[in-house]
Design an enzyme around this catalytic site. Structure first.
Site, PDB file in Angstrom:
ATOM      1  N   ASP A   7      84.615  -1.171 -48.663  1.00 32.32           N
ATOM      2  CA  ASP A   7      85.850  -1.925 -48.533  1.00 32.32           C
ATOM      3  C   ASP A   7      85.752  -3.145 -49.460  1.00 32.32           C
ATOM      4  O   ASP A   7      84.656  -3.539 -49.879  1.00 32.32           O
ATOM      5  CB  ASP A   7      86.005  -2.349 -47.063  1.00 32.32           C
ATOM      6  CG  ASP A   7      87.256  -3.160 -46.815  1.00 32.32           C
ATOM      7  OD1 ASP A   7      88.281  -2.904 -47.476  1.00 32.32           O
ATOM      8  OD2 ASP A   7      87.211  -4.056 -45.961  1.00 32.32           O
ATOM      9  N   GLU A   9      88.158  -6.439 -49.266  1.00 36.06           N
ATOM     10  CA  GLU A   9      88.405  -7.718 -48.600  1.00 36.06           C
ATOM     11  C   GLU A   9      87.587  -7.824 -47.315  1.00 36.06           C
ATOM     12  O   GLU A   9      87.548  -6.908 -46.505  1.00 36.06           O
ATOM     13  CB  GLU A   9      89.891  -7.876 -48.295  1.00 36.06           C
ATOM     14  CG  GLU A   9      90.745  -8.010 -49.540  1.00 36.06           C
ATOM     15  CD  GLU A   9      92.214  -8.122 -49.199  1.00 36.06           C
ATOM     16  OE1 GLU A   9      92.607  -9.120 -48.577  1.00 36.06           O
ATOM     17  OE2 GLU A   9      92.974  -7.193 -49.549  1.00 36.06           O
ATOM     18  N   GLU A  15      89.465 -12.516 -47.584  1.00 38.31           N
ATOM     19  CA  GLU A  15      90.747 -11.880 -47.302  1.00 38.31           C
ATOM     20  C   GLU A  15      91.852 -12.584 -48.086  1.00 38.31           C
ATOM     21  O   GLU A  15      92.093 -13.787 -47.920  1.00 38.31           O
ATOM     22  CB  GLU A  15      91.063 -11.949 -45.800  1.00 38.31           C
ATOM     23  CG  GLU A  15      90.131 -11.119 -44.933  1.00 38.31           C
ATOM     24  CD  GLU A  15      90.510  -9.645 -44.912  1.00 38.31           C
ATOM     25  OE1 GLU A  15      91.573  -9.282 -45.462  1.00 38.31           O
ATOM     26  OE2 GLU A  15      89.731  -8.857 -44.339  1.00 38.31           O
ATOM     27  N   LYS A 133      91.463   5.646 -46.963  1.00 42.27           N
ATOM     28  CA  LYS A 133      89.996   5.567 -47.010  1.00 42.27           C
ATOM     29  C   LYS A 133      89.354   6.858 -46.505  1.00 42.27           C
ATOM     30  O   LYS A 133      88.481   7.435 -47.166  1.00 42.27           O
ATOM     31  CB  LYS A 133      89.512   4.356 -46.217  1.00 42.27           C
ATOM     32  CG  LYS A 133      90.021   3.045 -46.834  1.00 42.27           C
ATOM     33  CD  LYS A 133      89.562   1.816 -46.092  1.00 42.27           C
ATOM     34  CE  LYS A 133      90.155   0.577 -46.745  1.00 42.27           C
ATOM     35  NZ  LYS A 133      89.593  -0.666 -46.238  1.00 42.27           N
TER      36      LYS A 133
END
Length: 199
Positions: A7, A9, A15, A133
């Site tokens: 991933d 962020e 973020e 994802k």
């Protein structure tokens, strides 16, 4: 052959929406995928707030230009890319990610696209695929690859659980408590050790 799927962020960079919320003093924009599992619902909520405040892509990009990767993130990524292939799979957007990819040394990124009007108003968003994802990890498996995955939010759990090894990284206490069988780490050195064991 292994591919590590990360991933973006909360794992490699702060973020974006939280940084933008703080820069614009709009606390409602601090809500992320750690708080809201339904990504479409979350994005539509964000777009409504942008419209309400008359904010567009330029304002968001101006804030992104000030964001640096988390301390140690680039070094972690550089070391990992010497060991194996790495793909960053993110629900962010190409219009947000480019300056961050530059600061991370241009790793491979799979993400989504914003729909933007000529005046810079963000009118919508186009997801690459459903459950991007998990779908991407499954496609990598079909291509004869094995995956190792790490992320911090609800939308990472699918790819983490579907991979031969998966890790939570800098996640929330509630996500960790709900998924006690997934190893959870706070430091890049711990995550690196976990990935090396799985390779």
């Amino acid at each position: 052959m292994n591919v590590v799927c990360l991933d973006l962020e909360g794992v490699l960079v702060p973020e974006i929406w939280i940084a933008f919320a703080e820069a614009t003093n709009i606390p409602e924009l601090k809500k992320t995928t750690r708080d809201e599992p339904d990504y479409d619902k979350l994005m539509n909520y964000r777009l409504d707030i942008l419209k309400e405040h008359g904010l567009g892509l330029k304002e968001i990009q101006d804030v992104i230009a000030t964001i640096d990767p988390m301390p140690g993130a680039k070094e972690f990524l550089d070391e990992l890319r010497e060991l194996t292939q790495v793909i960053i799979i993110s629900d962010t957007f190409t219009q947000f990610a480019q300056p961050l990819m530059k600061k991370l040394g241009w790793p491979t990124l799979f993400c989504n696209e914003l729909e933007v009007a000529e005046d810079g108003t963000v009118t919508g968003f186009k997801m690459r695929c459903e459950q991007s994802k998990l779908t991407t990890v499954k496609a990598l498996h079909q291509a004869g690859l094995e995956t190792i995955a790490a992320g911090d939010s609800f939308n990472d759990l699918g790819m983490i659980k579907a991979s031969k090894a998966g890790f939570l990284f800098k996640s929330t206490d509630s996500i960790k408590a709900d998924n006690p069988t997934i190893p959870a780490f706070e430091e890049y050195s711990e995550l690196m050790a976990g990935i090396k064991t799985a390779l």
